[in-house]
Structures are given as structure tokens and as C-alpha cells.
Design a protein around this motif. Sequence first.
Motif, mmCIF file in Angstrom:
data_model
loop_
_atom_site.group_PDB
_atom_site.id
_atom_site.type_symbol
_atom_site.label_atom_id
_atom_site.label_comp_id
_atom_site.label_asym_id
_atom_site.label_seq_id
_atom_site.Cartn_x
_atom_site.Cartn_y
_atom_site.Cartn_z
ATOM 1 N N GLY A 213 2.456 23.504 97.641
ATOM 2 C CA GLY A 213 2.557 24.625 96.710
ATOM 3 C C GLY A 213 2.325 25.955 97.399
ATOM 4 O O GLY A 213 2.147 26.036 98.618
ATOM 5 N N ALA A 214 2.299 27.013 96.601
ATOM 6 C CA ALA A 214 2.259 28.368 97.135
ATOM 7 C C ALA A 214 0.945 28.709 97.822
ATOM 8 O O ALA A 214 0.911 29.564 98.706
ATOM 9 C CB ALA A 214 2.526 29.374 96.011
ATOM 10 N N SER A 215 -0.158 28.071 97.430
ATOM 11 C CA SER A 215 -1.461 28.462 97.956
ATOM 12 C C SER A 215 -1.910 27.639 99.158
ATOM 13 O O SER A 215 -3.024 27.815 99.645
ATOM 14 C CB SER A 215 -2.525 28.385 96.845
ATOM 15 N N THR A 216 -1.060 26.722 99.630
ATOM 16 C CA THR A 216 -1.360 26.000 100.857
ATOM 17 C C THR A 216 -0.334 26.399 101.907
ATOM 18 O O THR A 216 0.431 27.349 101.716
ATOM 19 C CB THR A 216 -1.377 24.478 100.606
ATOM 20 N N ARG A 217 -0.320 25.726 103.027
ATOM 21 C CA ARG A 217 0.631 26.070 104.084
ATOM 22 C C ARG A 217 2.029 25.564 103.749
ATOM 23 O O ARG A 217 2.150 24.540 103.076
ATOM 24 C CB ARG A 217 0.172 25.440 105.414
ATOM 25 N N PRO A 218 3.101 26.217 104.146
ATOM 26 C CA PRO A 218 3.112 27.455 104.925
ATOM 27 C C PRO A 218 2.956 28.729 104.111
ATOM 28 O O PRO A 218 2.623 29.761 104.653
ATOM 29 C CB PRO A 218 4.478 27.410 105.605
ATOM 30 N N GLY A 219 3.203 28.696 102.774
ATOM 31 C CA GLY A 219 3.007 29.916 102.001
ATOM 32 C C GLY A 219 3.778 29.921 100.703
ATOM 33 O O GLY A 219 4.289 28.898 100.244
ATOM 34 N N THR A 220 3.874 31.107 100.101
ATOM 35 C CA THR A 220 4.422 31.247 98.759
ATOM 36 C C THR A 220 5.925 31.512 98.780
ATOM 37 O O THR A 220 6.487 31.918 99.788
ATOM 38 C CB THR A 220 3.693 32.386 98.025
ATOM 39 N N GLY A 221 6.561 31.266 97.645
ATOM 40 C CA GLY A 221 8.001 31.474 97.520
ATOM 41 C C GLY A 221 8.744 30.150 97.576
ATOM 42 O O GLY A 221 8.317 29.201 98.250
ATOM 43 N N VAL A 222 9.872 30.069 96.885
ATOM 44 C CA VAL A 222 10.632 28.816 96.808
ATOM 45 C C VAL A 222 10.991 28.267 98.191
ATOM 46 O O VAL A 222 10.790 27.074 98.459
ATOM 47 C CB VAL A 222 11.891 28.996 95.934
ATOM 48 N N PRO A 223 11.525 29.071 99.128
ATOM 49 C CA PRO A 223 11.872 28.490 100.436
ATOM 50 C C PRO A 223 10.671 27.908 101.170
ATOM 51 O O PRO A 223 10.733 26.782 101.681
ATOM 52 C CB PRO A 223 12.473 29.684 101.194
#
Length: 377
Positions: free
Chosen positions: A341-351
Amino acid sequence: MPEVPPGAQRVRRARLRGGRGLLRAAQPEAPPQDEGREQLLQVRLPLLPDGQAAPDVLVPDHVPRPLPFEAPAVYALLPYTELAEDGLWFPRGGMYEIVLAMGRLAGDLGVGIHLNSAVEEIVVDGGRASGVRVNGEAHSADAVLANADLPYVYRKLLPSAAGTRDFRFKLRKREKLLYTASSFMMYLGLDRELDHLSHHNVYLSSRYEENFRQIFDERRLPDDPSFYTNVPSRTDRNAAPEGMESLYVLVPTPHLGENVDWEKEGPAFKEKMYDLIEEKAGIPDLRSHVAYEKIKTPQDWLSDYNLEEGAAFGLGHGIFQVGYFRPPMVSKAVPNLYFVGASTRPGTGVPLVTIGAKLVAGRMGRELLGSTSAVGV
């Protein structure tokens, strides 16, 4: 992809040399030609000649403009990936088609999906994740992959000791995590077409720096908001009935805090945005053309999706919350517990979340099934 002025392309590539290698490193097994590409529509972005500017188009790198005041320079990679790599693409039928496609694939692989089944607890037995509890009933499993917002998982679904141990050696303790800004969203269906707009349109505040300060420092609603509009029916006519248009409006706002009372300030802010859209997007008498309206505030991101602090994009991406410093996708305190998900690696955003899903799936395959796949970290 539209032609980029030579000067702009030269400057952009000089600044971001090696970007393609970074992308391939993140997706080592990505096929040369993406599968399913025929289901995508390329989004054309207009570019102005040198020296010209408008609120809803991209301009060359060397045109003076306000600076992103505190963003790490590495984020210059983002426009590079969107413009100089493969361009921008839109799924036929809308973004939710990605969800439906994943659901169909899961079904083909024999995966059972239980809807409307809120997880109340991640069961930890003998120090290991052993399943989940739903409606008071425990469901056992060899491992648990949590895709709820990571801070919510630690706060609500796990024993408190798990978070204490997992964050023990991090530079930023769990209670001091920093969150992204949030957003005020308007989902509108209009009974008219918007031939003068592009698929993507950005409208910057005339008080650009003040706009950022009010959101990030003062944590209040901006006096002169910047906003973004998305008109998917400009690319995919099936996104709206004939003669009508879909209009999505995103306004950056602070995440939840004591300086904004959405119950009191939300209605007036919505009216302000209608006025701004009429003026800046050139849609006169907008309210009279609204056939459908849905509004979401940071309070909705919290109540509907358990996003901590109502932060629409999860944990922030400050320099000490990216890369190694971002919460990892596997718990050290609770074996057999993984995150996506957005709050773990690698980061936020759909891609990035999609890349993260591929990485964690590869890791689970290796650790639980003995897979030799190179994918995963």
C-alpha cells in the motif's frame, strides 16, 4: 507523445540521466512491451512554444516559475517518467477497470474474495501472524498480507508491542510519522460537454507560495486554492453519456487537524471551488449543469478507508520516510506478516503501489513457497 521543444528535452534529460535504469531496477522482470497495452488510451498533453504559459498545460523546463520549496530534487524523476518514458496512459472504461481486471485474474487463479467483510484483528499466535478475525470468527492462514493503511494496521489490528518493536530502530518513531497533505474531491457529472478542456488540467494559485504555506505550515484551508481537474471523457468517450461530461476536481488541503472543522467549513469551501472552477476552467453557470455530485473531504478518507489523519496519500515522502527509511513491507516483530500500500515501500500512488504489490508477492513466494523468482526485496 507530443513533441517536446529541443531545449526543454535537453535540459530534462541532462538533469535526469539514468532515470530509465532506475525504473528498470524497480521492475527487473518487466516485459519490453507491457501486456494489456491494447486496453490503454494514450493521454495527449499539450505543450506551448518557448516563453508562453497557461494554467492548464506543461511548459519547458527553462521557463521561470515558482520553485517546489521543500521537495527533494529526486522527485524531478516524476515528470521524467510521465513525459520522457512511456507517456501517460488511461484504461478504457476508467481507473476502476484495473480493479476489475485484477479481480478477474484472481478468480481465474482460484482466489476467493469476500466483500463487505471488515477485518477486526490480525491474529498473532505464538508470536506469528496466523490469520484474521472477521465478525468475531477467526480465519487461519499461513501468512497475512495487510493492504490497509500501515499506521492503521499497527494502531488497530495488531498488538501494540508489534509496532513498538518494528519501529525501534527507525529514525522516525511511529508516533512522530509525518503524513501527506490530503484533498477535497468533487466528482461531477455535467449535462454539457467541455470541448475546451484537456484530459488533465492544472490551475495554480496566483499566490502559489502562500497556498503551500497555508496547507503545510498553518494547516488551514487555503484562501486561493490551486486545483486539478480531470476530464476522462476527453480521452474515452465512454466515460460519460453522449452530450455529457465527467469532471473530477482535486484540491490539495491539510490532513485532519484542529485548524479545520470540515463540518462547518466544508460547505463554504465547496461553494468557493464552484466559483473558482467557473472562473479558471471557463465553465460558466457550472452549478446549473451538475447532474451528479459527490464530495469527499479528509474526514471521508479517514472514515471510509481508515487513512490515518485523513491523509489521502498515506505517509509523507520526506527524505527520512523514503527508501530504506520508509516502513518495510515485512514485519520484523511478527513473522509471516507482510504489508502493501501507499504507506509502505516503495511509496504512494497507483504505479508505486502496484510495483510494491509485485515486489511483496515475489518476497512471499520466496519465503513461504521456496520460489526462486528474482522479483521482491
